[in-house]
Design an enzyme around this catalytic site. Sequence first.
Site, PDB file in Angstrom:
ATOM      1  N   CYS A   1      41.474  44.240 118.454  1.00  0.00           N
ATOM      2  CA  CYS A   1      41.375  42.897 119.048  1.00  0.00           C
ATOM      3  C   CYS A   1      40.063  42.737 119.805  1.00  0.00           C
ATOM      4  O   CYS A   1      39.385  41.708 119.687  1.00  0.00           O
ATOM      5  CB  CYS A   1      42.549  42.641 119.978  1.00  0.00           C
ATOM      6  SG  CYS A   1      44.174  42.811 119.209  1.00  0.00           S
ATOM      7  N   ASP A   2      39.712  43.748 120.585  1.00  0.00           N
ATOM      8  CA  ASP A   2      38.450  43.708 121.317  1.00  0.00           C
ATOM      9  C   ASP A   2      37.268  43.514 120.380  1.00  0.00           C
ATOM     10  O   ASP A   2      36.384  42.683 120.619  1.00  0.00           O
ATOM     11  CB  ASP A   2      38.251  45.012 122.099  1.00  0.00           C
ATOM     12  CG  ASP A   2      38.936  44.996 123.454  1.00  0.00           C
ATOM     13  OD1 ASP A   2      39.115  43.906 124.020  1.00  0.00           O
ATOM     14  OD2 ASP A   2      39.281  46.067 123.951  1.00  0.00           O
ATOM     15  N   PHE A   3      37.225  44.301 119.316  1.00  0.00           N
ATOM     16  CA  PHE A   3      36.045  44.282 118.457  1.00  0.00           C
ATOM     17  C   PHE A   3      36.001  43.045 117.563  1.00  0.00           C
ATOM     18  O   PHE A   3      34.918  42.502 117.301  1.00  0.00           O
ATOM     19  CB  PHE A   3      35.961  45.576 117.647  1.00  0.00           C
ATOM     20  CG  PHE A   3      35.476  46.730 118.472  1.00  0.00           C
ATOM     21  CD1 PHE A   3      34.125  46.986 118.607  1.00  0.00           C
ATOM     22  CD2 PHE A   3      36.367  47.543 119.152  1.00  0.00           C
ATOM     23  CE1 PHE A   3      33.661  48.025 119.402  1.00  0.00           C
ATOM     24  CE2 PHE A   3      35.924  48.586 119.955  1.00  0.00           C
ATOM     25  CZ  PHE A   3      34.564  48.831 120.078  1.00  0.00           C
TER      26      PHE A   3
END
Length: 394
Positions: free
Chosen positions: A164-166
């Site tokens: 999700c972060d990336f």
Amino acid sequence: MSRPLDGISVLDLGQIYQGGYCGLLLSYLGADVVKVEPPWGENVRTRSEDGKPPQVQFLNANKRGITLDLKSAAGREALVDLAAEADVLLENFATGKMDELGVGYDTLSEANPELVYAHGSGYGDSGPYADYPAMDLTVQAMSGLIHTTGFPDGDPVKAGPAVCDFLGAVHLALGITSALFERSRTGEGRYVEVGMYDCMYPTLASPVSAHVSRSDAPPRTGNQHSGLAIAPYNVYPTDEGYVAIICISERHWEALATRIGREDLVGVEGYDSKSARAERRETVDDAVTAWLDGRRTDEVVDQLLGDGVPCAPVQTVEDVIDDEHLEDRGMIHRLPNQGEGRSEVPVPGMPIKFAGVAEPTVEQAPLLGEHTEEVLAEIAGYGPEELERLRTET
């Protein structure tokens, strides 16, 4: 040879992974990226006692680093002065936090109408979840990623990487570059925001399709296709490891069936189409597993690739950071470790390649506040008196 963002200046207030990777991509695209941290360092620095964990070095290469205390008047004033000269400011604080500090978009765009201001968050600026605290784990949970990961008879499992972060970082970088392109025509900056949760929904294409077309589809399918629409599609055990095998086209299936000695499953009813084979997943998997028994992973991969069958060994993290293909593609840069642990950090390179443009040189991440005075003097025109005031008031 110039790079696409040569001449663009970026203030990177990103933290942890979403902001950090967005800034890294912009630096590799040629931008002058200045990492802005509080005097005590961004959150991810707390993952080691010395404040120099590999994650900081992994995602902040090619940046200069400064510290500003945005809770102080002098720190906020310095940020406004820097933003007045910058092209981009990116941050992924909680929605509304920068406004609370008095350095949100309205304030900074007044100082610089051409500023592209980019905000990354967990759930975006609007909607019922906008104020929820969000990290990769919680967005994985909310987005259905955890629910659809794991085996049917087991508990739901989070994905290993911080997907999700990336994904949020890549979308934020796309938003920034799009806004810069628009600015080249209009001369005006833009506020851009990306919620990680929004970025995850498109990744559910297969599970959502299974929900639409198959009421009996389980939420978790292990290593099988998440829509149960393809067979073979699995990770199979070999004599000393695992291999992933998938057949998308009929020629793939014919080549695999021939290799494993099951020509009797080629062109016969029940196995003569992708959907038919998907209905007989267990039989297909049993045939593949039986052939793999006693065979080494490297032997299997060599044979199947020679037959044109999509497959790959299941590599470990240790395998990946020594992978010859990634090395050849300029994706692994071994830089001296500034903190504890092994002597080197395998910093990622730039995945986007431009014809005729050399790979970016990858330099070590800055130490906390390493370039504070240099950047303030160069960009904001601070002299000795202003620098001394900043030091004493923050």
